[in-house]
Scaffold this motif. Structure first.
Motif, PDB file in Angstrom:
ATOM      1  N   THR A  41      50.564  24.613  37.460  1.00 13.55           N
ATOM      2  CA  THR A  41      50.832  26.093  37.707  1.00 13.55           C
ATOM      3  C   THR A  41      49.979  26.859  36.749  1.00 13.55           C
ATOM      4  O   THR A  41      49.088  27.873  37.328  1.00 13.55           O
ATOM      5  CB  THR A  41      52.100  26.325  37.827  1.00 13.55           C
ATOM      6  N   LYS A  44      46.178  26.429  37.330  1.00 12.14           N
ATOM      7  CA  LYS A  44      45.800  27.027  38.737  1.00 12.14           C
ATOM      8  C   LYS A  44      45.574  28.434  38.542  1.00 12.14           C
ATOM      9  O   LYS A  44      44.726  29.068  38.936  1.00 12.14           O
ATOM     10  CB  LYS A  44      46.758  26.563  39.515  1.00 12.14           C
ATOM     11  N   ARG A  68      37.814  29.225  41.801  1.00 12.02           N
ATOM     12  CA  ARG A  68      39.216  29.092  42.376  1.00 12.02           C
ATOM     13  C   ARG A  68      39.349  29.548  43.629  1.00 12.02           C
ATOM     14  O   ARG A  68      40.002  29.065  44.484  1.00 12.02           O
ATOM     15  CB  ARG A  68      40.133  29.998  41.411  1.00 12.02           C
TER      16      ARG A  68
END
Length: 125
Positions: A41, A44, A68
């Motif tokens: 997480t 990301k 991203r």
């Protein structure tokens, strides 16, 4: 268990991962899985460790954001059944080919082999 050492992460990223990990553990997820999910997480959201040095990657913050963003667009297109950019029919799985054949209303697709699906889809463009 997450791989690599976490020296390149800022204190803020480490705290965030710790809080996320605690949240997963409170939900009953195992310690190892919680840690792996927490770091995934953090990666990301922030694009990985932010301190200089190490892996040799020279991506700027804007390049990370762009990567991203395009990753999200590609994932959304895949969920909709659209082929990945530059993907050849031969590289697709039979399930992906079946979905495309269904969208193009190709008759008798359920009895076709993968090679037959590729051939039928190639004819329609």
């Amino acid at each position: 268990m997450p791989r690599g050492d976490k020296d390149k992460y800022t204190d803020k990223q480490k705290r965030k991962a710790e809080h996320i990990e605690e949240s997963y553990e409170a939900k009953g997820v195992s310690k190892e899985e919680s840690e792996a999910r927490a770091w995934a997480t953090v990666n990301k959201q922030s694009g990985g460790g932010e301190r200089k040095g190490g892996s040799g990657q020279k991506n700027s913050e804007t390049a990370k954001k762009k990567a991203r963003k395009s990753s999200g667009k590609r994932a959304a297109a895949t969920r909709k059944g659209e082929p990945r950019p530059g993907q050849q029919l031969e590289e697709m799985t039979k399930a992906e080919l079946m979905d495309r054949a269904r969208k193009h209303h190709i008759a008798r697709r359920s009895t076709m082999r993968k090679s037959e699906l590729v051939e039928a889809l190639a004819k329609i463009g």
